[in-house]
Design an enzyme around this catalytic site. Structure first.
Site, PDB file in Angstrom:
ATOM      1  N   ASP A  44       0.974  -0.967  -0.116  1.00  0.00           N
ATOM      2  CA  ASP A  44       0.021   0.016   0.118  1.00  0.00           C
ATOM      3  C   ASP A  44       0.835   1.210   0.084  1.00  0.00           C
ATOM      4  O   ASP A  44       0.363   2.355  -0.003  1.00  0.00           O
ATOM      5  CB  ASP A  44      -0.976   0.098   1.233  1.00  0.00           C
ATOM      6  CG  ASP A  44      -0.421  -0.011   2.562  1.00  0.00           C
ATOM      7  OD1 ASP A  44       0.818  -0.036   2.701  1.00  0.00           O
ATOM      8  OD2 ASP A  44      -1.203  -0.142   3.586  1.00  0.00           O
ATOM      9  N   SER A  45       2.172   1.128  -0.096  1.00  0.00           N
ATOM     10  CA  SER A  45       3.019   2.197  -0.095  1.00  0.00           C
ATOM     11  C   SER A  45       2.748   2.776  -1.597  1.00  0.00           C
ATOM     12  O   SER A  45       3.403   4.060  -1.700  1.00  0.00           O
ATOM     13  CB  SER A  45       4.470   1.575  -0.308  1.00  0.00           C
ATOM     14  OG  SER A  45       4.721   0.604  -0.547  1.00  0.00           O
ATOM     15  N   ASP A  83      -0.899  -6.209  -0.257  1.00  0.00           N
ATOM     16  CA  ASP A  83      -1.304  -5.538   0.897  1.00  0.00           C
ATOM     17  C   ASP A  83      -2.870  -5.435   1.291  1.00  0.00           C
ATOM     18  O   ASP A  83      -3.215  -5.001   0.144  1.00  0.00           O
ATOM     19  CB  ASP A  83      -0.452  -4.253   1.148  1.00  0.00           C
ATOM     20  CG  ASP A  83       0.739  -4.108   1.982  1.00  0.00           C
ATOM     21  OD1 ASP A  83       0.690  -5.301   2.984  1.00  0.00           O
ATOM     22  OD2 ASP A  83       1.490  -3.189   2.037  1.00  0.00           O
ATOM     23  N   GLU A 182       9.130  -4.133  10.930  1.00  0.00           N
ATOM     24  CA  GLU A 182       9.336  -2.897  10.277  1.00  0.00           C
ATOM     25  C   GLU A 182       9.813  -2.108  11.517  1.00  0.00           C
ATOM     26  O   GLU A 182       9.216  -1.899  12.580  1.00  0.00           O
ATOM     27  CB  GLU A 182       8.441  -2.345   9.804  1.00  0.00           C
ATOM     28  CG  GLU A 182       8.582  -0.959   8.948  1.00  0.00           C
ATOM     29  CD  GLU A 182       7.487  -0.468   7.928  1.00  0.00           C
ATOM     30  OE1 GLU A 182       7.901   0.600   7.472  1.00  0.00           O
ATOM     31  OE2 GLU A 182       6.927  -1.065   7.708  1.00  0.00           O
TER      32      GLU A 182
END
Length: 275
Positions: A44-45, A83, A182
């Site tokens: 979704d980046s 995602d 992350e």
């Protein structure tokens, strides 16, 4: 050889590091697949690096399906993971299963990824029960930036570090085949990796993880708004793109392009006959 969730698990047993990279379209997916990457994450980046949003929150299911389908058409051997965007799985277990199913049926992904630990364990179990592989994501979860107060390293104090360990075990128990860590301190990420049986994929989590993932625009110098501390620029493609476009502009303005070798031929008599 085709990469699958099974090969991911086997790689951990063999102490073989796994490579993951983001992609959002057919052309880059094909290039990364041919380069031999183990997995492609349709992140979704895309909202930040391709659509120009300030974060990932505005990304929709329609966005993710569209980009995932394009990537799936370009990836022959890499495992394609999609995602699940913000609010596509938090609302209910039912919504989570339906939306995960859409990414598989319409986006042709082979697995989905969702953020969170204890809060989404029930969703992970239900999605896996529906025969859809799940990659978990804990630590700094970008969809929770408003709770965290921004993009911040997680797990630096004892209580927070223990929570990350507990959530890693929880998503493993819930059925996730892998977990992204992350922005987690390297020593903590290494300890988590040693204490769970599923592969850990690090992004800003040190080299003690079982694999690594990067956003390709960061690693290839194609995104200039900001550069995360954990990202390494392996090539400066942004500079090459600017140089190439600059040359194109010069040659068009000077008339050097298109040259004769780029022209389609026609008999002069045909041209002369046109009134």
């Amino acid at each position: 050889m085709k990469n699958t969730v099974v090969t991911f698990r086997e790689a951990k047993k063999e102490n073989k590091k796994q490579t993951m990279i983001t992609a959002y379209d057919y052309s880059f997916a094909k290039l990364f697949d041919e380069a031999g990457v183990n997995s492609i994450l349709v992140g979704d980046s895309v909202g930040m690096v391709s659509l120009g949003y300030e974060d990932t929150l505005p990304v929709t299911m329609e966005d993710m399906i569209h980009h995932t389908a394009a990537v799936a058409r370009g990836a022959q051997n890499a495992l394609v993971i999609a995602d699940m965007p913000f609010m596509s799985y938090q609302t209910s277990v039912y919504d989570a299963v339906v939306n995960a199913g859409r990414l598989i049926k319409e986006g042709h992904a082979q697995a989905v990824k969702l953020e969170g630990g204890a809060a989404v364990a029930e969703q992970i179990r239900a999605i896996v029960a529906a025969s859809i592989p799940v990659c978990a994501h804990i630590g700094m979860t970008p969809q929770s930036k408003n709770i965290f107060g921004g993009f911040k390293v997680q797990g630096k104090q004892v209580e927070a570090a223990q929570r990350i360990m507990d959530e890693a075990r929880l998503v493993e128990e819930a059925g996730a085949f892998a977990v992204v860590l992350e922005c987690v301190p390297a020593k903590l990420a290494a300890k988590v990796s040693e204490n769970i049986s599923i592969p850990t994929i690090g992004i800003g989590a040190g080299n003690g993880c079982d694999g690594q993932v990067l956003v390709y625009q960061d690693m290839l110098g194609l995104f200039s708004d900001f550069t995360p501390k954990f990202a390494k620029k392996f090539a400066d493609c942004g500079k090459l793109v600017k140089e190439g476009v600059g040359e194109y502009i010069k040659e068009v303005e000077s008339g050097a392009f298109p040259a004769e070798e780029h022209h389609f031929k026609i008999d002069q008599q045909v041209v002369d006959a046109v009134k």
